[in-house]
Design a protein around this motif. Structure first.
Motif, mmCIF file in Angstrom:
data_model
loop_
_atom_site.group_PDB
_atom_site.id
_atom_site.type_symbol
_atom_site.label_atom_id
_atom_site.label_comp_id
_atom_site.label_asym_id
_atom_site.label_seq_id
_atom_site.Cartn_x
_atom_site.Cartn_y
_atom_site.Cartn_z
ATOM 1 N N ASN A 123 0.836 -1.198 0.000
ATOM 2 C CA ASN A 123 0.000 0.000 0.000
ATOM 3 C C ASN A 123 0.877 1.257 0.000
ATOM 4 O OD1 ASN A 123 -2.633 1.086 -0.055
ATOM 5 N ND2 ASN A 123 -2.585 1.461 2.139
ATOM 6 N N LEU A 124 1.915 1.252 0.822
ATOM 7 C CA LEU A 124 2.835 2.392 0.850
ATOM 8 C C LEU A 124 3.524 2.580 -0.503
ATOM 9 C CD1 LEU A 124 4.387 1.903 4.388
ATOM 10 C CD2 LEU A 124 3.051 3.880 3.626
ATOM 11 N N ALA A 125 3.966 1.487 -1.103
ATOM 12 C CA ALA A 125 4.635 1.569 -2.409
ATOM 13 C C ALA A 125 3.696 2.156 -3.452
ATOM 14 C CB ALA A 125 5.124 0.191 -2.837
ATOM 15 N N ALA A 126 2.451 1.702 -3.462
ATOM 16 C CA ALA A 126 1.478 2.215 -4.434
ATOM 17 C C ALA A 126 1.204 3.697 -4.200
ATOM 18 C CB ALA A 126 0.179 1.409 -4.353
ATOM 19 N N ALA A 127 1.173 4.103 -2.948
ATOM 20 C CA ALA A 127 0.880 5.503 -2.620
ATOM 21 C C ALA A 127 2.031 6.438 -2.986
ATOM 22 C CB ALA A 127 0.555 5.634 -1.136
ATOM 23 N N ARG A 128 3.246 5.916 -3.070
ATOM 24 C CA ARG A 128 4.421 6.759 -3.290
ATOM 25 C C ARG A 128 4.877 6.774 -4.747
ATOM 26 N NH1 ARG A 128 6.928 8.317 1.263
ATOM 27 N NH2 ARG A 128 8.948 8.458 0.254
ATOM 28 N N THR A 129 4.092 6.158 -5.640
ATOM 29 C CA THR A 129 4.457 6.118 -7.050
ATOM 30 C C THR A 129 3.265 6.586 -7.891
ATOM 31 O OG1 THR A 129 3.788 3.795 -7.174
ATOM 32 C CG2 THR A 129 6.125 4.235 -6.774
ATOM 33 N N SER A 130 3.447 6.560 -9.201
ATOM 34 C CA SER A 130 2.357 6.956 -10.088
ATOM 35 C C SER A 130 2.408 6.112 -11.346
ATOM 36 C CB SER A 130 2.467 8.444 -10.431
ATOM 37 O OG SER A 130 3.683 8.695 -11.093
ATOM 38 N N GLY A 131 1.383 6.265 -12.162
ATOM 39 C CA GLY A 131 1.350 5.611 -13.464
ATOM 40 C C GLY A 131 1.326 4.099 -13.383
ATOM 41 N N ARG A 132 2.028 3.496 -14.313
ATOM 42 C CA ARG A 132 2.038 2.033 -14.437
ATOM 43 C C ARG A 132 2.623 1.354 -13.193
ATOM 44 N NH1 ARG A 132 4.651 -1.221 -19.524
ATOM 45 N NH2 ARG A 132 3.801 -3.229 -18.950
ATOM 46 N N GLU A 133 3.639 1.993 -12.625
ATOM 47 C CA GLU A 133 4.256 1.450 -11.417
ATOM 48 C C GLU A 133 3.227 1.392 -10.278
ATOM 49 O OE1 GLU A 133 8.456 2.181 -9.043
ATOM 50 O OE2 GLU A 133 7.650 3.774 -10.291
#
Length: 176
Positions: A123-133
């Motif tokens: 969840n943290l990783a998804a919140a700290r990135t954008s787009g396809r990542e």
């Protein structure tokens, strides 16, 4: 949902993007040399370049070395070492390391299997990135959530909301 093989290939591509984006000016040349060596398959040189940066707690180098240990690229495959390296980078806020640590908790590789912590880190990783990542990390998080109860998801969300990056003491392990 991504197949495991397609997911791994995509993670390698994400790793290339993540590594090209973050480096302190002093460490940039060493990090650039290390990532270039990694991408051309010269894992021994990559390991040598990145190890000194990792000793200084460079989050990008820690994440890449964790990946190398997890998959046995230029280092013996060692899930414990990979989890430790990912954790040291994840607590500094590195999204790639957070996602990889989450996947390790999901599978119980190098750490005890814990879906709540897997959910938190993904969840943290998804919140700290954008787009396809971001989409990829969110799909991984959602796949973990499918194995969890509503209460467990709420705990994982609360842990992510209350988390703040910190500079870790050497050898620190992620915990709830």
């Amino acid at each position: 949902m991504l197949s495991i093989r397609a997911g791994r290939r995509f993670l390698l591509a994400l790793l290339a993007v993540a590594l090209s984006a973050a480096a302190a000016p002093v460490a940039a040349s060493s990090l650039s040399r290390g990532t270039a060596a990694f991408h051309r398959g010269d894992y021994v040189s990559a390991f040598r370049e990145l190890a000194s940066l990792a000793e200084r707690e460079n989050a990008t180098a820690l994440g890449l070395l964790g990946f190398m240990y997890e998959h046995g690229f230029g280092a013996p495959q060692a899930y414990d070492a990979a989890a430790d390296l990912y954790c040291r980078a994840a607590v500094q806020g590195n999204p790639f390391a957070q996602a990889m640590l989450g996947l390790m908790y999901d599978k119980g590789h190098g750490v005890p299997q814990d879906f709540i912590l897997a959910y938190k880190w993904l969840n943290l990783a998804a919140a700290r990135t954008s787009g396809r990542e971001r989409d990829t990390y969110a799909r991984f998080r959602n796949a973990v959530a499918s194995k969890m109860s509503t209460d467990e998801i709420a705990i994982g969300q609360r842990l992510a909301l209350n988390w703040a990056p910190a500079f870790p003491a050497p050898g620190l392990r992620a915990s709830r």
